[in-house]
Write an enzyme that holds these catalytic residues in place. Structure first.
Site, PDB file in Angstrom:
ATOM      1  N   SER A 148       0.854  -1.185   0.000  1.00  0.00           N
ATOM      2  CA  SER A 148       0.000   0.000   0.000  1.00  0.00           C
ATOM      3  C   SER A 148       0.886   1.229   0.000  1.00  0.00           C
ATOM      4  O   SER A 148       2.028   1.185   0.484  1.00  0.00           O
ATOM      5  CB  SER A 148      -0.897   0.015   1.247  1.00  0.00           C
ATOM      6  OG  SER A 148      -1.519   1.274   1.414  1.00  0.00           O
ATOM      7  N   TYR A 161      -1.187  -0.821  10.310  1.00  0.00           N
ATOM      8  CA  TYR A 161      -1.361  -1.097   8.882  1.00  0.00           C
ATOM      9  C   TYR A 161      -0.101  -0.767   8.092  1.00  0.00           C
ATOM     10  O   TYR A 161       0.361  -1.559   7.265  1.00  0.00           O
ATOM     11  CB  TYR A 161      -2.550  -0.287   8.363  1.00  0.00           C
ATOM     12  CG  TYR A 161      -2.906  -0.575   6.923  1.00  0.00           C
ATOM     13  CD1 TYR A 161      -3.522  -1.769   6.569  1.00  0.00           C
ATOM     14  CD2 TYR A 161      -2.659   0.359   5.923  1.00  0.00           C
ATOM     15  CE1 TYR A 161      -3.869  -2.041   5.248  1.00  0.00           C
ATOM     16  CE2 TYR A 161      -2.997   0.108   4.605  1.00  0.00           C
ATOM     17  CZ  TYR A 161      -3.602  -1.090   4.273  1.00  0.00           C
ATOM     18  OH  TYR A 161      -3.930  -1.347   2.966  1.00  0.00           O
ATOM     19  N   LYS A 165       2.299  -3.340   5.898  1.00  0.00           N
ATOM     20  CA  LYS A 165       2.524  -3.139   4.467  1.00  0.00           C
ATOM     21  C   LYS A 165       3.970  -2.746   4.181  1.00  0.00           C
ATOM     22  O   LYS A 165       4.537  -3.102   3.135  1.00  0.00           O
ATOM     23  CB  LYS A 165       1.567  -2.075   3.933  1.00  0.00           C
ATOM     24  CG  LYS A 165       0.096  -2.488   3.999  1.00  0.00           C
ATOM     25  CD  LYS A 165      -0.188  -3.717   3.142  1.00  0.00           C
ATOM     26  CE  LYS A 165      -1.667  -4.029   3.048  1.00  0.00           C
ATOM     27  NZ  LYS A 165      -1.972  -5.161   2.161  1.00  0.00           N
TER      28      LYS A 165
END
Length: 257
Positions: A148, A161, A165
């Site tokens: 991401s 998160y 990633k």
């Protein structure tokens, strides 16, 4: 690498980016194994594309091994591994109430997004290594991981998160170097704001999406899942792209909030 006649396994293949990729590859003659926790939707997608479904929690080693075994025995040589399973999470390192970030939640995000990606990559590549090379370069297959842009420019509340990633981005080059010995390429895509069901269908969903699109440079819209799938196919078919992290984001650069 020629797609027609190859086998692939796609985690998170029952919806969103994974589903779009499954449909794109199947249309090019790939026998796709859809690996997902959503059994009803996963079976439906697999049936529609002439593929195979297997229920799989990517953070569970035994389930991943079983999924890869299914893909390897599906009828075409397993050559493509696509990691698109993942979960989101939003919490500050220290919340407004003074409480520290929940450790169990952090571990869950790492388990699914990072460990899950590593699980399918390592177990899948081991299966690909058992196939015969497809060309004079000794190529056997390709791994495409999904990270991401949050891995590069994480926003407030994205510490878990972004860490998960970012780990995927960080392992791209060493994994490509490791797997070169068996003729497997590794590339990672970093999507930006892509229009998938994750954003919901509530009455205010379109207003929320419009706010997300504001920092996109051009084209001034969310990305489409089919555009992501096209990029996956391009990275597989172009044999000289290896160990790359590719932004797929319309030029967006995330602000702190």
């Amino acid at each position: 690498m020629e797609l027609n006649g190859a086998g692939a396994i796609i985690s998170g293949g029952a919806s969103g980016l994974g589903e779009a990729t499954a449909r794109e590859l199947a249309a090019k003659g790939v026998l796709v194994t859809v690996a997902d926790l959503n059994e009803e939707r996963g079976k439906a997608v697999a049936d529609e594309i002439g593929g195979v479904f297997v229920k799989c929690d990517v953070s569970d080693e035994q389930q991943v091994q079983a999924a890869v075994d299914t893909a390897a025995a599906a009828g075409k040589p397993l050559r493509v591994i696509v990691n698109s399973a993942g979960i989101g999470w939003a919490a500050r390192t220290v919340g407004r109430d003074g409480a520290p970030h929940d450790l169990a939640a952090y571990r869950k995000v790492i388990d699914v997004n990072l460990i899950g990606t590593f699980n399918l990559m390592r177990i899948g590549a081991a299966a690909v290594a058992k196939t015969e090379p497809v060309d004079e370069d000794g190529q056997r297959g390709v791994v495409i991981n999904t990270a991401s842009v949050a891995a590069l420019e994480g926003q407030t509340g994205q510490v878990a998160y972004s860490a998960s990633k970012g780990g995927i981005v960080g392992m791209t080059v060493p994994a490509a170097r490791d797997l070169a010995a068996i003729g497997v390429r590794v590339n990672t895509i970093c999507p930006g704001i892509i229009d998938t069901p994750i954003y919901g269908f509530a009455p205010n969903a379109e207003e929320f999406k419009a706010k997300l699109v504001a920092p996109v440079v051009f084209p001034k819209r969310m990305g489409r899942a089919d555009e992501f799938a096209h990029l996956v196919r391009s990275l597989i078919e172009n044999d000289y792209i290896n160990a790359e992290v590719v932004r797929f984001d319309g030029g967006i650069r995330f602000q702190p909030k």
